[in-house]
Design a protein around this motif. Structure first.
Motif, PDB file in Angstrom:
ATOM      1  N   CYS A 107       0.842  -1.194   0.000  1.00 26.66           N
ATOM      2  CA  CYS A 107       0.000   0.000   0.000  1.00 26.66           C
ATOM      3  C   CYS A 107       0.878   1.245   0.000  1.00 26.66           C
ATOM      4  N   LYS A 150      -0.185   4.198   0.398  1.00 33.50           N
ATOM      5  CA  LYS A 150      -0.753   5.206   1.307  1.00 33.50           C
ATOM      6  C   LYS A 150      -0.132   5.090   2.695  1.00 33.50           C
ATOM      7  N   CYS A 151       0.022   3.863   3.172  1.00 36.55           N
ATOM      8  CA  CYS A 151       0.592   3.685   4.507  1.00 36.55           C
ATOM      9  C   CYS A 151       1.965   3.038   4.460  1.00 36.55           C
ATOM     10  N   CYS A 160      -7.315  -0.910   1.633  1.00 37.47           N
ATOM     11  CA  CYS A 160      -6.184  -1.429   2.390  1.00 37.47           C
ATOM     12  C   CYS A 160      -6.686  -1.820   3.777  1.00 37.47           C
ATOM     13  N   CYS A 211      -4.754   0.682   6.622  1.00 41.71           N
ATOM     14  CA  CYS A 211      -5.097   2.097   6.801  1.00 41.71           C
ATOM     15  C   CYS A 211      -6.512   2.412   6.341  1.00 41.71           C
TER      16      CYS A 211
HETATM   17 ZN   LIG Z   1      -2.608   1.275   3.576  1.00 42.17          ZN
END
Ligand SMILES: [Zn+2]
Length: 103
Positions: free
Chosen positions: A72, A74-75, A95, A98
């Protein structure tokens, strides 16, 4: 298949364990993925005209989807994929760490 083309994945099994790469191709029927920079195999090739040189070339081979996890961005974690139903009825991947929507 949960993982698709252009996803970034982390390899969790095999000789490339611990590496990440971008999915170049997905083969849903075979449950396999071709991942950039992962699972190189050596292939012998013969010269064909001017275009190809004879010798051994490195080629990426597809790996089993069960050997990777989605990474991921994003995290910044390898994660499991969940699904969420949007108000318009569209199913999107999220995800599991997150809870961000992946696509
Ligand atoms: Zn994530």
């Amino acid at each position: 298949m949960k993982i698709r083309k252009n996803d970034t994945v982390l390899v969790i099994a095999g000789k490339d364990r611990g590496k990440t790469g971008k999915v170049r191709f997905a083969y849903p029927q075979k449950q396999k993925l071709l991942v950039e920079g992962i699972n190189f195999i050596k292939k012998h090739s013969k010269a064909r005209g001017q275009a190809r040189q004879a010798g051994i070339i490195d080629l990426e081979a597809p790996i089993n989807v069960s050997n990777v996890m989605l990474f991921c961005d994003k995290c910044n974690h390898p994660t499991r994929i969940g699904f969420r139903l949007l108000e318009d009825g569209k199913k999107v991947r999220i995800c599991q760490s997150c809870r961000e929507v992946i696509d």
